[in-house]
Motif scaffolding. Structure first.
Motif, mmCIF file in Angstrom:
data_model
loop_
_atom_site.group_PDB
_atom_site.id
_atom_site.type_symbol
_atom_site.label_atom_id
_atom_site.label_comp_id
_atom_site.label_asym_id
_atom_site.label_seq_id
_atom_site.Cartn_x
_atom_site.Cartn_y
_atom_site.Cartn_z
ATOM 1 N N TRP A 124 0.512 -1.187 -0.040
ATOM 2 C CA TRP A 124 -0.078 0.072 -0.129
ATOM 3 C C TRP A 124 0.866 1.162 0.108
ATOM 4 O O TRP A 124 2.022 1.279 0.503
ATOM 5 C CB TRP A 124 -0.825 -0.113 1.260
ATOM 6 N N ILE A 125 0.238 2.307 -0.505
ATOM 7 C CA ILE A 125 0.750 3.637 -0.427
ATOM 8 C C ILE A 125 -0.073 4.634 0.400
ATOM 9 O O ILE A 125 -1.318 4.602 0.068
ATOM 10 C CB ILE A 125 0.923 4.230 -1.928
ATOM 11 N N ASP A 126 0.628 4.939 1.491
ATOM 12 C CA ASP A 126 -0.283 6.009 2.209
ATOM 13 C C ASP A 126 -0.511 7.382 1.655
ATOM 14 O O ASP A 126 -0.014 7.600 0.659
ATOM 15 C CB ASP A 126 0.372 5.937 3.660
ATOM 16 N N GLU A 127 -0.925 8.191 2.833
ATOM 17 C CA GLU A 127 -1.401 9.637 2.322
ATOM 18 C C GLU A 127 -0.138 10.444 1.972
ATOM 19 O O GLU A 127 -0.109 11.632 1.573
ATOM 20 C CB GLU A 127 -2.308 10.393 3.250
ATOM 21 N N ASN A 128 1.076 10.123 2.513
ATOM 22 C CA ASN A 128 2.255 10.700 2.240
ATOM 23 C C ASN A 128 3.126 10.072 1.188
ATOM 24 O O ASN A 128 4.360 10.494 1.022
ATOM 25 C CB ASN A 128 3.243 10.589 3.663
ATOM 26 N N ASN A 129 2.473 9.228 0.667
ATOM 27 C CA ASN A 129 3.218 8.542 -0.596
ATOM 28 C C ASN A 129 4.142 7.814 -0.308
ATOM 29 O O ASN A 129 5.225 7.318 -0.949
ATOM 30 C CB ASN A 129 3.732 9.530 -1.623
ATOM 31 N N ASN A 130 4.173 7.190 0.985
ATOM 32 C CA ASN A 130 5.247 5.887 1.475
ATOM 33 C C ASN A 130 4.663 4.771 0.954
ATOM 34 O O ASN A 130 3.365 4.422 1.216
ATOM 35 C CB ASN A 130 5.297 6.089 3.034
ATOM 36 N N PHE A 131 5.409 3.990 0.565
ATOM 37 C CA PHE A 131 5.237 2.668 -0.035
ATOM 38 C C PHE A 131 5.642 1.488 0.810
ATOM 39 O O PHE A 131 6.810 1.342 1.387
ATOM 40 C CB PHE A 131 5.839 2.581 -1.417
ATOM 41 N N TYR A 132 4.627 0.731 1.302
ATOM 42 C CA TYR A 132 4.940 -0.247 2.446
ATOM 43 C C TYR A 132 4.559 -1.677 2.027
ATOM 44 O O TYR A 132 3.496 -1.888 0.937
ATOM 45 C CB TYR A 132 4.033 -0.088 3.570
ATOM 46 N N SER A 133 4.979 -2.789 2.460
ATOM 47 C CA SER A 133 4.520 -4.139 2.372
ATOM 48 C C SER A 133 4.173 -4.943 3.690
ATOM 49 O O SER A 133 4.920 -4.290 4.531
ATOM 50 C CB SER A 133 5.634 -5.163 1.639
ATOM 51 N N CYS A 134 3.394 -5.748 3.706
ATOM 52 C CA CYS A 134 2.957 -6.363 5.015
ATOM 53 C C CYS A 134 2.880 -7.770 4.503
ATOM 54 O O CYS A 134 2.079 -8.304 3.695
ATOM 55 C CB CYS A 134 1.888 -6.028 5.665
ATOM 56 N N ASP A 135 3.573 -8.899 5.199
ATOM 57 C CA ASP A 135 3.357 -10.293 4.847
ATOM 58 C C ASP A 135 2.147 -10.767 5.703
ATOM 59 O O ASP A 135 1.763 -10.193 6.352
ATOM 60 C CB ASP A 135 4.591 -11.010 4.745
ATOM 61 N N ILE A 136 2.000 -12.295 5.357
ATOM 62 C CA ILE A 136 0.654 -12.854 6.071
ATOM 63 C C ILE A 136 1.137 -12.848 7.567
ATOM 64 O O ILE A 136 0.191 -13.218 8.310
ATOM 65 C CB ILE A 136 0.462 -14.274 5.553
ATOM 66 N N PHE A 137 2.322 -12.785 8.151
ATOM 67 C CA PHE A 137 2.772 -12.941 9.400
ATOM 68 C C PHE A 137 2.732 -11.530 10.270
ATOM 69 O O PHE A 137 2.906 -11.312 11.212
ATOM 70 C CB PHE A 137 4.145 -13.532 9.594
ATOM 71 N N GLY A 138 2.277 -10.637 9.418
ATOM 72 C CA GLY A 138 2.378 -9.126 9.968
ATOM 73 C C GLY A 138 3.768 -8.336 10.176
ATOM 74 O O GLY A 138 3.706 -7.073 10.494
ATOM 75 N N LYS A 139 4.712 -8.758 9.056
ATOM 76 C CA LYS A 139 5.935 -8.091 9.274
ATOM 77 C C LYS A 139 5.763 -6.983 8.071
ATOM 78 O O LYS A 139 5.370 -6.947 7.091
ATOM 79 C CB LYS A 139 6.991 -9.098 8.729
ATOM 80 N N VAL A 140 6.066 -5.641 8.545
ATOM 81 C CA VAL A 140 5.897 -4.501 7.701
ATOM 82 C C VAL A 140 7.297 -3.784 7.331
ATOM 83 O O VAL A 140 8.120 -3.865 8.179
ATOM 84 C CB VAL A 140 5.031 -3.395 8.586
#
Length: 263
Positions: A173-189
């Motif tokens: 996902w990309i948040d409102e500040n245009n930061n690009f993140y990932s999260c796996d099925i175990f919750g690691k961001v």
């Protein structure tokens, strides 16, 4: 004021990525279709569209349609698994899962579940799960549509989701500040990158993003922090898809498929 903001955004864009190379896109195929939205193609060559709230699967003479007028406008469709197609009706907080002939497998109404879920992002995951972002708690979770159990993963988000994508194992996902993140099925961001200003975007994976800004299309290689301007004939487009150096541009006239050669 709007012109000042746009000017400052363009300055930031140019300073951050001052060495933007151009790459050619070669036309492979042009398809003329009259539809409202192009969803994509699967590995078997079937194309998926939306027209007048009808979801359409098409290949040559093979044609299937799914319609659920009671649920209104389709917000998003996930065709990563053609045997379990996921349709998200955000206005009614509902998800419908279809088989490969567009028959209903499951109809999920989160408003009727025991949990308080207001879904604003949906995608198919693995082992009978759906990615579900709950806008009430601002938290990502996995909903098992077989056992009907919702499990929260990771911590609540600090910012709202601006754009998103997912595969079976990862939610991007990309948040409102245009930061690009990932999260796996175990919750690691993981924080992956800062994305330039965009009008439209397609997140292919953690390393590849295609985005449009001021009617110009760009490809970003995240790991290399490189951006390329894609030279195409279309000056306006409704949306686009990208996979394995294959770019599909959807306009009111139809779909143009390009092959891109990245240096």
């Amino acid at each position: 004021m709007k012109k000042i903001i746009l000017f400052l955004s363009l300055i930031h864009f140019c300073v951050s990525y001052c060495q933007i190379s151009k790459i050619n896109a070669s036309v492979v195929k042009v398809k003329f279709v009259e539809v409202d939205d192009f969803i994509g193609e699967d590995a078997l060559g079937f194309s998926y569209y939306i027209k007048d709230s009808n979801f359409i699967k098409l290949k040559n003479s093979e044609n299937w349609q799914y319609t659920n007028i009671a649920l209104g406008k389709i917000k998003r469709v996930d065709i990563q698994n053609p045997l379990k197609i996921v349709i998200f009706y955000e206005n009614f907080n509902c998800v419908v899962i279809l088989d490969n002939q567009l028959n209903e497998i499951k109809n999920i109404n989160f408003s009727l579940e025991n949990q308080e879920i207001s879904a604003s992002a949906i995608g198919i995951s693995s082992q009978g799960n759906l990615w579900v972002f709950n806008s009430i708690t601002m938290q990502l979770g996995l909903y098992n549509y077989e056992s009907e159990v919702y499990k929260k993963i990771g911590l609540p988000f600090d910012k709202k989701i601006k754009s998103y994508s997912s595969n079976f194992n990862t939610f991007y996902w990309i948040d409102e500040n245009n930061n690009f993140y990932s999260c796996d099925i175990f919750g690691k961001v993981n924080l992956l990158a800062q994305i330039p200003t965009y009008d439209s975007i397609y997140i292919a994976d953690e390393n590849t993003i295609v985005f449009g800004n001021q009617n110009v299309l760009y490809l970003m290689e995240v790991s290399k922090n490189k951006i390329y301007e894609i030279e195409i004939s279309e000056k306006t487009f409704k949306n686009f898809q990208y996979k394995d150096q294959n770019l599909s541009i959807f306009t009111p006239k139809g779909i143009t498929n390009y092959k891109i050669n990245i240096p």
